[in-house]
Design a protein around this motif. Sequence first.
Motif, mmCIF file in Angstrom:
data_model
loop_
_atom_site.group_PDB
_atom_site.id
_atom_site.type_symbol
_atom_site.label_atom_id
_atom_site.label_comp_id
_atom_site.label_asym_id
_atom_site.label_seq_id
_atom_site.Cartn_x
_atom_site.Cartn_y
_atom_site.Cartn_z
ATOM 1 N N LYS A 1 0.837 -1.207 0.000
ATOM 2 C CA LYS A 1 0.000 0.000 0.000
ATOM 3 C C LYS A 1 0.872 1.258 0.000
ATOM 4 C CE LYS A 1 -4.018 1.952 0.209
ATOM 5 N NZ LYS A 1 -4.888 1.897 -0.959
ATOM 6 N N GLN A 2 1.955 1.239 0.767
ATOM 7 C CA GLN A 2 2.875 2.378 0.827
ATOM 8 C C GLN A 2 3.459 2.666 -0.553
ATOM 9 O OE1 GLN A 2 3.620 4.245 3.718
ATOM 10 N NE2 GLN A 2 4.500 5.619 2.209
ATOM 11 N N LYS A 3 3.856 1.618 -1.254
ATOM 12 C CA LYS A 3 4.429 1.787 -2.593
ATOM 13 C C LYS A 3 3.365 2.327 -3.561
ATOM 14 C CE LYS A 3 7.541 -0.433 -5.821
ATOM 15 N NZ LYS A 3 8.770 0.289 -5.596
ATOM 16 N N GLU A 4 2.125 1.836 -3.440
ATOM 17 C CA GLU A 4 1.041 2.333 -4.289
ATOM 18 C C GLU A 4 0.820 3.826 -4.074
ATOM 19 O OE1 GLU A 4 -2.130 -1.260 -5.093
ATOM 20 O OE2 GLU A 4 -2.281 -0.203 -3.180
ATOM 21 N N ASP B 1 2.955 6.068 -2.613
ATOM 22 C CA ASP B 1 4.147 6.854 -2.935
ATOM 23 C C ASP B 1 4.324 7.049 -4.432
ATOM 24 O OD1 ASP B 1 4.705 7.038 -0.256
ATOM 25 O OD2 ASP B 1 6.383 5.620 -0.284
ATOM 26 N N GLU B 2 4.124 5.973 -5.190
ATOM 27 C CA GLU B 2 4.406 6.028 -6.626
ATOM 28 C C GLU B 2 3.159 6.184 -7.488
ATOM 29 O OE1 GLU B 2 7.002 2.830 -7.700
ATOM 30 O OE2 GLU B 2 8.335 3.232 -6.016
ATOM 31 N N ARG B 3 1.984 6.192 -6.835
ATOM 32 C CA ARG B 3 0.708 6.330 -7.543
ATOM 33 C C ARG B 3 0.587 5.319 -8.673
ATOM 34 N NH1 ARG B 3 1.925 11.800 -6.203
ATOM 35 N NH2 ARG B 3 0.228 12.742 -5.013
ATOM 36 N N VAL B 4 0.806 4.051 -8.345
ATOM 37 C CA VAL B 4 0.702 2.967 -9.323
ATOM 38 C C VAL B 4 -0.202 1.871 -8.773
ATOM 39 C CG1 VAL B 4 2.948 3.337 -10.401
ATOM 40 C CG2 VAL B 4 2.773 1.824 -8.428
ATOM 41 N N GLU B 5 -0.786 1.119 -9.679
ATOM 42 C CA GLU B 5 -1.537 -0.073 -9.286
ATOM 43 C C GLU B 5 -0.522 -1.216 -9.236
ATOM 44 O OE1 GLU B 5 -4.465 -2.465 -8.037
ATOM 45 O OE2 GLU B 5 -4.727 -0.305 -8.370
ATOM 46 N N MET B 6 -0.482 -1.918 -8.126
ATOM 47 C CA MET B 6 0.541 -2.945 -7.931
ATOM 48 C C MET B 6 0.212 -4.214 -8.722
ATOM 49 S SD MET B 6 2.893 -1.662 -6.037
ATOM 50 C CE MET B 6 3.824 -2.915 -5.195
ATOM 51 N N THR B 7 1.074 -4.528 -9.681
ATOM 52 C CA THR B 7 0.966 -5.764 -10.445
ATOM 53 C C THR B 7 1.836 -6.811 -9.752
ATOM 54 O OG1 THR B 7 2.849 -5.115 -11.809
ATOM 55 C CG2 THR B 7 0.640 -4.499 -12.609
ATOM 56 N N ASP B 8 1.713 -8.061 -10.184
ATOM 57 C CA ASP B 8 2.495 -9.123 -9.555
ATOM 58 C C ASP B 8 4.003 -8.860 -9.575
ATOM 59 O OD1 ASP B 8 0.287 -10.481 -8.697
ATOM 60 O OD2 ASP B 8 0.482 -12.152 -10.092
ATOM 61 N N PRO B 9 4.595 -8.401 -10.695
ATOM 62 C CA PRO B 9 6.046 -8.119 -10.654
ATOM 63 C C PRO B 9 6.428 -7.052 -9.628
ATOM 64 C CG PRO B 9 5.281 -8.235 -12.922
ATOM 65 C CD PRO B 9 4.059 -8.283 -12.050
ATOM 66 N N LEU B 10 5.577 -6.031 -9.465
ATOM 67 C CA LEU B 10 5.870 -4.989 -8.476
ATOM 68 C C LEU B 10 5.721 -5.526 -7.053
ATOM 69 C CD1 LEU B 10 4.112 -1.907 -10.145
ATOM 70 C CD2 LEU B 10 6.565 -2.374 -9.986
ATOM 71 N N VAL B 11 4.724 -6.378 -6.833
ATOM 72 C CA VAL B 11 4.539 -6.992 -5.518
ATOM 73 C C VAL B 11 5.732 -7.891 -5.205
ATOM 74 C CG1 VAL B 11 3.122 -8.587 -4.158
ATOM 75 C CG2 VAL B 11 2.021 -6.842 -5.558
ATOM 76 N N LEU B 12 6.212 -8.634 -6.207
ATOM 77 C CA LEU B 12 7.389 -9.493 -6.015
ATOM 78 C C LEU B 12 8.610 -8.659 -5.647
ATOM 79 C CD1 LEU B 12 7.045 -12.139 -8.865
ATOM 80 C CD2 LEU B 12 6.896 -12.536 -6.407
ATOM 81 N N ALA B 13 8.752 -7.493 -6.256
ATOM 82 C CA ALA B 13 9.885 -6.618 -5.931
ATOM 83 C C ALA B 13 9.813 -6.184 -4.469
ATOM 84 C CB ALA B 13 9.901 -5.409 -6.857
ATOM 85 N N VAL B 14 8.611 -5.853 -3.993
ATOM 86 C CA VAL B 14 8.433 -5.470 -2.587
ATOM 87 C C VAL B 14 8.796 -6.641 -1.683
ATOM 88 C CG1 VAL B 14 6.702 -4.863 -0.837
ATOM 89 C CG2 VAL B 14 6.700 -3.687 -3.039
#
Length: 148
Positions: A34-37, A39-52
């Motif tokens: 949620k913090q990343k969403e 901060d970066e105003r993006v919808e979290m896709t699986d690759p972004l969730v994996l990065a987190v």
Amino acid sequence: MSLKTQLTEDMKAAMKSGEKDRLGVVRLILAAIKQKEVDERVEMTDPLVLAVLEKMVKQRKDSISQYEAAGREDLAAVERYELGVLEAYLPAKMSEAEIQAAIDAAKAESNAAGPADIGKLMGVLKPRLAGKADMGLVSQLVKKSLAG
């Protein structure tokens, strides 16, 4: 089902079953997402969730080594538990042989020949292997491959 949805479902299941430790870790993961969403105003896709998740795994590994060095086994045990929960959401890691095969294929594609081409080769490999392989190991194997 997306990884984010899976995490939400797991949080609900942990609440219902009374697994307080697991619930805490899943909530930490969801909070980081949620913090990343936000901060970066993006919808979290699986690759972004994996990065987190990978970032959180790295943080736990660092904490474990520091706690063990300081003789705080109680805190290291908590971090190990959190690490186990985090790693359950990551895909299975590639073996060293599979990584080497990917390096060889990328080497042929990019015409990398010597140590000066490490950056070029890593640039090709990183998007392909992100989430599937330990990038530290990939880096070591690339250096070894280009040196010899």
